[in-house]
Design a protein around this motif. Sequence first.
Motif, PDB file in Angstrom:
ATOM      1  N   ALA A 134       0.818  -1.219   0.000  1.00 49.05           N
ATOM      2  CA  ALA A 134       0.000   0.000   0.000  1.00 49.05           C
ATOM      3  C   ALA A 134       0.849   1.264   0.000  1.00 49.05           C
ATOM      4  N   ASP A 135       1.996   1.237   0.716  1.00 44.95           N
ATOM      5  CA  ASP A 135       2.779   2.462   0.882  1.00 44.95           C
ATOM      6  C   ASP A 135       4.069   2.503   0.069  1.00 44.95           C
ATOM      7  N   VAL A 136       4.673   1.326  -0.219  1.00 46.08           N
ATOM      8  CA  VAL A 136       5.976   1.334  -0.902  1.00 46.08           C
ATOM      9  C   VAL A 136       5.842   0.994  -2.390  1.00 46.08           C
ATOM     10  N   TRP A 137       5.293  -0.192  -2.703  1.00 49.36           N
ATOM     11  CA  TRP A 137       5.156  -0.563  -4.118  1.00 49.36           C
ATOM     12  C   TRP A 137       4.303   0.440  -4.885  1.00 49.36           C
ATOM     13  N   SER A 138       3.407   1.130  -4.215  1.00 48.92           N
ATOM     14  CA  SER A 138       2.492   2.057  -4.900  1.00 48.92           C
ATOM     15  C   SER A 138       3.092   3.447  -5.121  1.00 48.92           C
ATOM     16  N   ARG A 139       4.287   3.698  -4.580  1.00 45.93           N
ATOM     17  CA  ARG A 139       4.910   5.013  -4.747  1.00 45.93           C
ATOM     18  C   ARG A 139       5.275   5.239  -6.226  1.00 45.93           C
ATOM     19  N   SER A 140       5.198   6.494  -6.650  1.00 44.42           N
ATOM     20  CA  SER A 140       5.423   6.820  -8.060  1.00 44.42           C
ATOM     21  C   SER A 140       6.888   7.031  -8.410  1.00 44.42           C
ATOM     22  N   GLY A 141       7.795   7.020  -7.419  1.00 43.05           N
ATOM     23  CA  GLY A 141       9.201   7.293  -7.688  1.00 43.05           C
ATOM     24  C   GLY A 141       9.874   6.271  -8.582  1.00 43.05           C
ATOM     25  N   LEU A 142       9.434   5.022  -8.510  1.00 42.74           N
ATOM     26  CA  LEU A 142       9.924   3.951  -9.372  1.00 42.74           C
ATOM     27  C   LEU A 142       8.724   3.224  -9.965  1.00 42.74           C
ATOM     28  N   SER A 143       8.864   2.735 -11.184  1.00 41.81           N
ATOM     29  CA  SER A 143       7.794   1.952 -11.790  1.00 41.81           C
ATOM     30  C   SER A 143       7.755   0.564 -11.164  1.00 41.81           C
ATOM     31  N   VAL A 144       6.655  -0.155 -11.396  1.00 39.64           N
ATOM     32  CA  VAL A 144       6.567  -1.543 -10.924  1.00 39.64           C
ATOM     33  C   VAL A 144       7.696  -2.369 -11.540  1.00 39.64           C
ATOM     34  N   ARG A 145       8.012  -2.099 -12.794  1.00 40.70           N
ATOM     35  CA  ARG A 145       9.096  -2.819 -13.473  1.00 40.70           C
ATOM     36  C   ARG A 145      10.436  -2.552 -12.790  1.00 40.70           C
ATOM     37  N   ASP A 146      10.690  -1.301 -12.424  1.00 39.29           N
ATOM     38  CA  ASP A 146      11.936  -0.974 -11.732  1.00 39.29           C
ATOM     39  C   ASP A 146      12.027  -1.711 -10.401  1.00 39.29           C
ATOM     40  N   ARG A 147      10.929  -1.682  -9.635  1.00 41.89           N
ATOM     41  CA  ARG A 147      10.926  -2.343  -8.330  1.00 41.89           C
ATOM     42  C   ARG A 147      11.058  -3.859  -8.496  1.00 41.89           C
ATOM     43  N   ARG A 148      10.487  -4.373  -9.581  1.00 40.57           N
ATOM     44  CA  ARG A 148      10.592  -5.817  -9.847  1.00 40.57           C
ATOM     45  C   ARG A 148      12.054  -6.197 -10.081  1.00 40.57           C
ATOM     46  N   LEU A 149      12.756  -5.409 -10.845  1.00 40.34           N
ATOM     47  CA  LEU A 149      14.142  -5.716 -11.151  1.00 40.34           C
ATOM     48  C   LEU A 149      14.992  -5.712  -9.883  1.00 40.34           C
ATOM     49  N   LEU A 150      14.741  -4.733  -9.005  1.00 42.29           N
ATOM     50  CA  LEU A 150      15.459  -4.698  -7.738  1.00 42.29           C
ATOM     51  C   LEU A 150      15.148  -5.937  -6.897  1.00 42.29           C
ATOM     52  N   LYS A 168      10.569 -17.635  -9.284  1.00 45.85           N
ATOM     53  CA  LYS A 168       9.443 -17.985 -10.167  1.00 45.85           C
ATOM     54  C   LYS A 168       8.266 -17.051  -9.932  1.00 45.85           C
ATOM     55  N   ILE A 169       7.982 -16.721  -8.682  1.00 45.00           N
ATOM     56  CA  ILE A 169       6.871 -15.812  -8.373  1.00 45.00           C
ATOM     57  C   ILE A 169       7.111 -14.446  -8.998  1.00 45.00           C
ATOM     58  N   GLN A 170       8.330 -13.915  -8.823  1.00 45.54           N
ATOM     59  CA  GLN A 170       8.646 -12.605  -9.387  1.00 45.54           C
ATOM     60  C   GLN A 170       8.578 -12.627 -10.916  1.00 45.54           C
ATOM     61  N   THR A 171       9.131 -13.678 -11.502  1.00 45.06           N
ATOM     62  CA  THR A 171       9.160 -13.775 -12.963  1.00 45.06           C
ATOM     63  C   THR A 171       7.754 -13.914 -13.529  1.00 45.06           C
ATOM     64  N   ALA A 172       6.916 -14.688 -12.852  1.00 44.66           N
ATOM     65  CA  ALA A 172       5.531 -14.856 -13.317  1.00 44.66           C
ATOM     66  C   ALA A 172       4.799 -13.522 -13.320  1.00 44.66           C
ATOM     67  N   GLY A 173       4.999 -12.717 -12.267  1.00 45.04           N
ATOM     68  CA  GLY A 173       4.378 -11.400 -12.235  1.00 45.04           C
ATOM     69  C   GLY A 173       4.885 -10.508 -13.346  1.00 45.04           C
ATOM     70  N   ALA A 174       6.196 -10.561 -13.601  1.00 39.24           N
ATOM     71  CA  ALA A 174       6.788  -9.740 -14.667  1.00 39.24           C
ATOM     72  C   ALA A 174       6.238 -10.128 -16.036  1.00 39.24           C
ATOM     73  N   LEU A 175       6.089 -11.422 -16.280  1.00 36.90           N
ATOM     74  CA  LEU A 175       5.568 -11.889 -17.568  1.00 36.90           C
ATOM     75  C   LEU A 175       4.101 -11.526 -17.732  1.00 36.90           C
ATOM     76  N   ALA A 176       3.340 -11.638 -16.652  1.00 39.20           N
ATOM     77  CA  ALA A 176       1.915 -11.298 -16.714  1.00 39.20           C
ATOM     78  C   ALA A 176       1.717  -9.831 -17.050  1.00 39.20           C
TER      79      ALA A 176
END
Length: 352
Positions: A263-279, A294-302
């Motif tokens: 709610a507070d970190v992943w939703s921040r606009s400073g980095l995209s979801v893709r950027d946060r995924r890579l980290l 596998k969980i992270q990769t599945a989300g990235a592919l989706a």
Amino acid sequence: MVAVVNAAQARDVIRGENGLLSAAHPDLTIVLLSTVDLPAVRELAAACEEAGVGFLDCGVTPGDKAAEHGMVAILGGADDTVERAMPVLRDWAKKVVHCGPSGAGMATKIARNVITYGSWRTVAEASALVEAAGVDLDSLATVIENADPEGATLLQLLHMKQDGVPESLLKQVEGLMVKDLSAARELGTALGVDTPLVNIAHDRARQTLGLDEAPVRPTAPLPEDRRERGVEMMRRVYGPELAQSVGEPADPFTADTLDYLFADVWSRSGLSVRDRRLLTLGVAASTGRADLIKIQTAGALANGEFTPRQLHEAVLHLALYVGWCNATATHQGVTAALADHTAPAQESPEER
């Protein structure tokens, strides 16, 4: 009319202690000319509405050539407010475009900026290619200016979308697009020129032309309620199945996972979801846990964040930092997610 640099200045001028709203009077209309994010627009529009003041978000363009060519006013706001402000707007703008309700003008201006700066990135990669090939930039400029003097190619895809070009024609365009971008990618590799935009354009050609799922899927604004926002953000990051499996948190760790992490970190606009995924992929790789990868990769592919080629590149890059044993687990997790992601497409209609 308010022309400042950023949202903080806009708030100060409009809502501050000595701002415009402190001296609000009937029939006052505030027109925000600055490019700010949509939450700031909605906040200021609500403050003006509460004070009984009209509010318009008004992106303006072109910037550096305004005196020479005249401004275009890109409006968002209520019809009656636009009508009341129109005599003033028409006095300085060569064209006034009312795009829709509050926020629509700013969204349109932001989209226009994406086209501008995206084309700059294109020019940067193209310039690097010709310079590495020993070609003078003046030659490239001469070719472009004479082949496309009005710049129509820049908006060709937009017009194709407007005109509803048949799928058969789009498939022909796709073939040419992939062929030409393949040549550009090979040239970049041969000359040692990094061309990330070329790679993305090549790998997402079908998406670009609308022959596949759109590369950017519109999503509704995140809920105001913190818990609901966390659940929705988790759904966007990992998909509905994982978000639904969490259910109502029964312990502090799960509660904070939803209420703080998502709610507070992943939703921040400073980095995209893709950027946060890579980290996060980098951190997960250091654990040697194929299941987490596998969980992270599945989300990235989706979400269409990475292509299979990019994911395999990531595995190789991470191997040098997290060690070959951990990278083996990373490779296993990526491979498993790719297999799951492509399995439905490989099944026959009878198997489905």
